[in-house]
Design a protein around this motif. Sequence first.
Motif, short mmCIF file in Angstrom:
data_model
loop_
_atom_site.label_atom_id
_atom_site.label_comp_id
_atom_site.label_asym_id
_atom_site.label_seq_id
_atom_site.Cartn_x
_atom_site.Cartn_y
_atom_site.Cartn_z
N TYR A 211 -5.31 6.10 6.79
CA TYR A 211 -4.03 6.18 7.47
C TYR A 211 -3.98 7.47 8.27
O TYR A 211 -4.74 8.41 8.03
N GLN A 212 -3.07 7.50 9.24
CA GLN A 212 -2.85 8.68 10.06
C GLN A 212 -1.36 9.00 10.02
O GLN A 212 -0.54 8.12 10.27
N SER A 213 -1.03 10.25 9.72
CA SER A 213 0.38 10.66 9.69
C SER A 213 0.69 11.45 10.96
O SER A 213 -0.17 11.60 11.83
N SER A 214 1.90 11.91 11.06
CA SER A 214 2.36 12.70 12.23
C SER A 214 2.20 11.94 13.54
O SER A 214 1.78 12.50 14.55
N LYS A 215 2.54 10.68 13.52
CA LYS A 215 2.52 9.85 14.72
C LYS A 215 3.94 9.71 15.27
O LYS A 215 4.90 9.94 14.56
N VAL B 182 0.81 -1.22 0.00
CA VAL B 182 0.00 0.00 0.00
C VAL B 182 0.85 1.28 0.00
O VAL B 182 0.31 2.38 -0.14
N LYS B 183 2.16 1.15 0.13
CA LYS B 183 3.06 2.31 0.17
C LYS B 183 2.85 3.26 -1.01
O LYS B 183 2.76 4.48 -0.81
N PRO B 184 2.75 2.77 -2.26
CA PRO B 184 2.56 3.71 -3.38
C PRO B 184 1.29 4.56 -3.25
O PRO B 184 1.28 5.73 -3.62
N GLN B 185 0.22 3.98 -2.68
CA GLN B 185 -1.02 4.74 -2.49
C GLN B 185 -0.80 5.87 -1.49
O GLN B 185 -1.30 6.99 -1.68
N ILE B 186 -0.07 5.59 -0.42
CA ILE B 186 0.19 6.61 0.59
C ILE B 186 1.11 7.70 0.03
O ILE B 186 0.88 8.88 0.24
N PHE C 269 6.30 8.49 12.35
CA PHE C 269 5.59 7.23 12.14
C PHE C 269 4.23 7.52 11.52
O PHE C 269 3.72 8.64 11.60
N MET C 270 3.65 6.50 10.89
CA MET C 270 2.29 6.56 10.38
C MET C 270 1.55 5.34 10.90
O MET C 270 2.17 4.31 11.18
N HIS C 271 0.25 5.45 11.01
CA HIS C 271 -0.60 4.32 11.33
C HIS C 271 -1.45 4.03 10.10
O HIS C 271 -2.10 4.94 9.56
N LEU C 272 -1.42 2.79 9.63
CA LEU C 272 -2.16 2.39 8.44
C LEU C 272 -3.32 1.48 8.84
O LEU C 272 -3.18 0.67 9.76
N ARG C 273 -4.42 1.60 8.16
CA ARG C 273 -5.52 0.64 8.30
C ARG C 273 -5.70 -0.02 6.95
O ARG C 273 -6.12 0.61 5.97
#
Length: 98
Positions: A85-89, A23-27, A64-68
């Motif tokens: 996803y959530q960034s700025s973690k 999923v990295k390319p999508q993010i 860090f990021m949190h991915l779902r």
Amino acid sequence: MLCGGTSAARPATDETQQMADEVKPQIEEKEGKTFDVFTAVEFKTQVVAGTNYFIKVHVGNDEFMHLRVFRSLPHENKPLSLHSYQSSKTKHDELAFF
């Protein structure tokens, strides 16, 4: 584990890293940048009609990021889906349902 609840956090596995890589390319597209570091650190799961994976990913420095990520049931034969996803973690932010 409660039905529909999330599991306890566990250290990331090779399978978890493969999911993050998929999923990295999508993010990167959504964030408008590339990540030289994208290392799965830990994860939780939630069994639904398939499985939600909540994955903490180190993206460099102290960020860090949190991915779902959703994995459908095997018979559905669908690709992994980045739900959100959530960034700025930070490293110490708890991986929680979102």
